[in-house]
Design a protein around this motif. Sequence first.
Motif, PDB file in Angstrom:
ATOM      1  N   TRP A 180      22.441 -18.752  19.767  1.00 45.67           N
ATOM      2  CA  TRP A 180      23.506 -18.487  18.805  1.00 45.67           C
ATOM      3  C   TRP A 180      23.150 -17.249  17.996  1.00 45.67           C
ATOM      4  CZ3 TRP A 180      27.533 -22.296  18.155  1.00 45.67           C
ATOM      5  CH2 TRP A 180      27.387 -23.413  19.006  1.00 45.67           C
ATOM      6  N   ARG A 181      24.159 -16.456  17.672  1.00 46.92           N
ATOM      7  CA  ARG A 181      23.891 -15.229  16.903  1.00 46.92           C
ATOM      8  C   ARG A 181      25.084 -14.898  16.012  1.00 46.92           C
ATOM      9  NH1 ARG A 181      25.834 -13.890  21.799  1.00 46.92           N
ATOM     10  NH2 ARG A 181      27.399 -12.224  21.926  1.00 46.92           N
ATOM     11  N   LEU A 182      24.810 -14.259  14.894  1.00 46.99           N
ATOM     12  CA  LEU A 182      25.881 -13.745  14.042  1.00 46.99           C
ATOM     13  C   LEU A 182      26.504 -12.551  14.744  1.00 46.99           C
ATOM     14  CD1 LEU A 182      24.178 -13.959  10.530  1.00 46.99           C
ATOM     15  CD2 LEU A 182      25.875 -15.511  11.515  1.00 46.99           C
ATOM     16  N   ALA A 183      27.845 -12.504  14.755  1.00 49.93           N
ATOM     17  CA  ALA A 183      28.530 -11.475  15.540  1.00 49.93           C
ATOM     18  C   ALA A 183      29.552 -10.688  14.723  1.00 49.93           C
ATOM     19  CB  ALA A 183      29.208 -12.113  16.752  1.00 49.93           C
ATOM     20  N   GLY A 184      29.482 -10.794  13.391  1.00 49.05           N
ATOM     21  CA  GLY A 184      30.398 -10.014  12.566  1.00 49.05           C
ATOM     22  C   GLY A 184      30.810 -10.751  11.308  1.00 49.05           C
ATOM     23  N   THR A 185      31.285 -10.002  10.338  1.00 46.29           N
ATOM     24  CA  THR A 185      31.794 -10.582   9.097  1.00 46.29           C
ATOM     25  C   THR A 185      33.315 -10.472   9.070  1.00 46.29           C
ATOM     26  OG1 THR A 185      31.548  -8.457   7.965  1.00 46.29           O
ATOM     27  CG2 THR A 185      29.694  -9.996   7.837  1.00 46.29           C
ATOM     28  N   VAL A 186      33.926 -11.313   8.250  1.00 46.25           N
ATOM     29  CA  VAL A 186      35.386 -11.338   8.145  1.00 46.25           C
ATOM     30  C   VAL A 186      35.769 -11.315   6.668  1.00 46.25           C
ATOM     31  CG1 VAL A 186      37.491 -12.598   8.730  1.00 46.25           C
ATOM     32  CG2 VAL A 186      35.513 -12.702  10.267  1.00 46.25           C
ATOM     33  N   SER A 187      36.649 -10.403   6.316  1.00 46.69           N
ATOM     34  CA  SER A 187      37.086 -10.283   4.926  1.00 46.69           C
ATOM     35  C   SER A 187      37.901 -11.498   4.490  1.00 46.69           C
ATOM     36  CB  SER A 187      37.945  -9.020   4.756  1.00 46.69           C
ATOM     37  OG  SER A 187      38.610  -9.022   3.512  1.00 46.69           O
ATOM     38  N   ARG A 188      37.721 -11.905   3.246  1.00 53.22           N
ATOM     39  CA  ARG A 188      38.531 -12.999   2.707  1.00 53.22           C
ATOM     40  C   ARG A 188      40.012 -12.650   2.706  1.00 53.22           C
ATOM     41  NH1 ARG A 188      35.254 -15.261  -2.650  1.00 53.22           N
ATOM     42  NH2 ARG A 188      33.161 -15.228  -1.734  1.00 53.22           N
ATOM     43  N   GLN A 189      40.317 -11.354   2.629  1.00 55.20           N
ATOM     44  CA  GLN A 189      41.697 -10.917   2.448  1.00 55.20           C
ATOM     45  C   GLN A 189      42.561 -11.093   3.694  1.00 55.20           C
ATOM     46  OE1 GLN A 189      42.497 -10.295  -0.688  1.00 55.20           O
ATOM     47  NE2 GLN A 189      40.311 -10.662  -1.085  1.00 55.20           N
ATOM     48  N   VAL A 190      41.958 -11.426   4.844  1.00 55.98           N
ATOM     49  CA  VAL A 190      42.768 -11.600   6.052  1.00 55.98           C
ATOM     50  C   VAL A 190      43.311 -13.023   6.165  1.00 55.98           C
ATOM     51  CG1 VAL A 190      41.409  -9.840   7.240  1.00 55.98           C
ATOM     52  CG2 VAL A 190      40.875 -12.267   7.604  1.00 55.98           C
ATOM     53  N   PHE A 191      42.966 -13.869   5.206  1.00 55.55           N
ATOM     54  CA  PHE A 191      43.416 -15.259   5.239  1.00 55.55           C
ATOM     55  C   PHE A 191      44.549 -15.514   4.243  1.00 55.55           C
ATOM     56  CE2 PHE A 191      38.917 -15.493   6.482  1.00 55.55           C
ATOM     57  CZ  PHE A 191      38.971 -16.300   7.600  1.00 55.55           C
ATOM     58  N   ASP A 198      33.032 -16.627   1.873  1.00 56.90           N
ATOM     59  CA  ASP A 198      33.027 -15.595   2.909  1.00 56.90           C
ATOM     60  C   ASP A 198      32.970 -16.253   4.290  1.00 56.90           C
ATOM     61  OD1 ASP A 198      33.012 -13.358   1.147  1.00 56.90           O
ATOM     62  OD2 ASP A 198      30.883 -13.723   0.761  1.00 56.90           O
ATOM     63  N   SER A 199      33.420 -15.512   5.290  1.00 56.48           N
ATOM     64  CA  SER A 199      33.420 -16.016   6.665  1.00 56.48           C
ATOM     65  C   SER A 199      32.662 -15.064   7.583  1.00 56.48           C
ATOM     66  CB  SER A 199      34.851 -16.176   7.179  1.00 56.48           C
ATOM     67  OG  SER A 199      35.574 -17.102   6.407  1.00 56.48           O
ATOM     68  N   VAL A 200      32.127 -15.620   8.670  1.00 56.08           N
ATOM     69  CA  VAL A 200      31.436 -14.821   9.682  1.00 56.08           C
ATOM     70  C   VAL A 200      31.858 -15.287  11.063  1.00 56.08           C
ATOM     71  CG1 VAL A 200      29.409 -14.351   8.248  1.00 56.08           C
ATOM     72  CG2 VAL A 200      29.430 -16.363   9.750  1.00 56.08           C
ATOM     73  N   LEU A 201      31.609 -14.437  12.040  1.00 51.61           N
ATOM     74  CA  LEU A 201      31.772 -14.821  13.436  1.00 51.61           C
ATOM     75  C   LEU A 201      30.405 -15.204  13.988  1.00 51.61           C
ATOM     76  CD1 LEU A 201      34.124 -11.991  14.769  1.00 51.61           C
ATOM     77  CD2 LEU A 201      34.744 -14.206  13.789  1.00 51.61           C
ATOM     78  N   VAL A 202      30.373 -16.308  14.703  1.00 55.93           N
ATOM     79  CA  VAL A 202      29.146 -16.750  15.362  1.00 55.93           C
ATOM     80  C   VAL A 202      29.434 -16.847  16.854  1.00 55.93           C
ATOM     81  CG1 VAL A 202      27.411 -18.558  15.562  1.00 55.93           C
ATOM     82  CG2 VAL A 202      28.426 -18.058  13.340  1.00 55.93           C
ATOM     83  N   ALA A 203      28.622 -16.176  17.647  1.00 55.82           N
ATOM     84  CA  ALA A 203      28.776 -16.208  19.103  1.00 55.82           C
ATOM     85  C   ALA A 203      27.651 -17.034  19.718  1.00 55.82           C
ATOM     86  CB  ALA A 203      28.751 -14.787  19.667  1.00 55.82           C
ATOM     87  N   PHE A 204      27.956 -17.672  20.843  1.00 57.84           N
ATOM     88  CA  PHE A 204      26.919 -18.452  21.524  1.00 57.84           C
ATOM     89  C   PHE A 204      27.051 -18.300  23.033  1.00 57.84           C
ATOM     90  CE2 PHE A 204      30.497 -21.384  21.225  1.00 57.84           C
ATOM     91  CZ  PHE A 204      30.543 -21.951  22.493  1.00 57.84           C
ATOM     92  N   ASP A 205      25.946 -18.493  23.710  1.00 63.66           N
ATOM     93  CA  ASP A 205      25.890 -18.542  25.167  1.00 63.66           C
ATOM     94  C   ASP A 205      25.080 -19.760  25.551  1.00 63.66           C
ATOM     95  OD1 ASP A 205      27.053 -15.880  26.355  1.00 63.66           O
ATOM     96  OD2 ASP A 205      25.861 -15.260  24.625  1.00 63.66           O
ATOM     97  N   ARG A 206      25.690 -20.632  26.325  1.00 61.81           N
ATOM     98  CA  ARG A 206      24.985 -21.845  26.747  1.00 61.81           C
ATOM     99  C   ARG A 206      23.886 -21.497  27.744  1.00 61.81           C
ATOM    100  NH1 ARG A 206      26.451 -27.512  27.072  1.00 61.81           N
ATOM    101  NH2 ARG A 206      28.585 -27.053  26.413  1.00 61.81           N
ATOM    102  N   ASP A 207      22.760 -22.191  27.619  1.00 58.34           N
ATOM    103  CA  ASP A 207      21.673 -22.008  28.576  1.00 58.34           C
ATOM    104  C   ASP A 207      22.129 -22.409  29.975  1.00 58.34           C
ATOM    105  OD1 ASP A 207      19.963 -21.160  26.591  1.00 58.34           O
ATOM    106  OD2 ASP A 207      19.033 -23.135  26.306  1.00 58.34           O
TER     107      ASP A 207
END
Length: 288
Positions: A180-191, A198-207
């Motif tokens: 799992w890794r952090l993949a970006g931030t997201v502004s509060r203003q888009v909601f 605050d919000s972030v994007l989290v990406a994952f790749d299954r083993d």
Amino acid sequence: MTVSLLGAAEIRALAADLDVTPTKKLGQNFVVDANTVRKIVAVARVTAADRVVEVGPGLGSLTLAILETGARVTAVEIDRRLAARLDATARAHGVPDGALTVVAADALAVTDLPGEPDVLVANLPYNVSVPVLLHFMEHFPGIGRGVVMVQAEVGERLAAPAGSKIYGAPSVKAAWYGAWRLAGTVSRQVFWPVPNVDSVLVAFDRDATPRGDETERRRTFRIVDAAFQQRRKMLRQALAGVLGGSAAQASAILEAAGVAPTARGEELTIDDYVAVAHASASLASLGE
């Protein structure tokens, strides 16, 4: 195929038409910015060949961005008013028949889905994001990768390495399934409404290879829970209850696993916890 996305005005109009007021109870914060939903889809590397499951599609802004790629989508929505409207919204925006399947259900109760999804993309409600993620990773082994938007604190914890202050049971349990890794931030203003976090994007790749079967997973997760319920204690004390009933027995199992009995829970990687679980099972079988 040309799919048009939702704009802020249309999202508010849809909500008004459905008499939907975003609620904190359901963690509803609708994304009203087209660039943001396209960014999520791009980070998730969604292609027309993918079968995507989306949890909590809401009014459909992220759903349409996923469908824009040509991928097929199964959307799981707990709010039946929103679920009932999603098909019509998709058709009105150019989505062909058969590309979207809507499942009106609580994501935490879903154990079977049409379409055998292989990618998870979602804007997850803040209050249930970790349970939903772990539930889907457990019950849908075909999901090989994904991107979720979550509260920053939750995302940072999911991606935290062993030894960090925010590393905890969610970090270890997520790591059971893959990276799992952090993949970006997201502004509060888009909601809409604007959240107070605050919000972030989290990406994952299954083993590619599972760490163990269901019995091993449950045993490992029990040990993880015990370690972090008393995270200030040394493992020989924190794990006494699940490793034989005494600190001496726990120490013997930890040493057999190559783990120092004086270590604390946040120092162990997922591989360390799996080793402890295996040692526990081995010593238990020897005692039978």
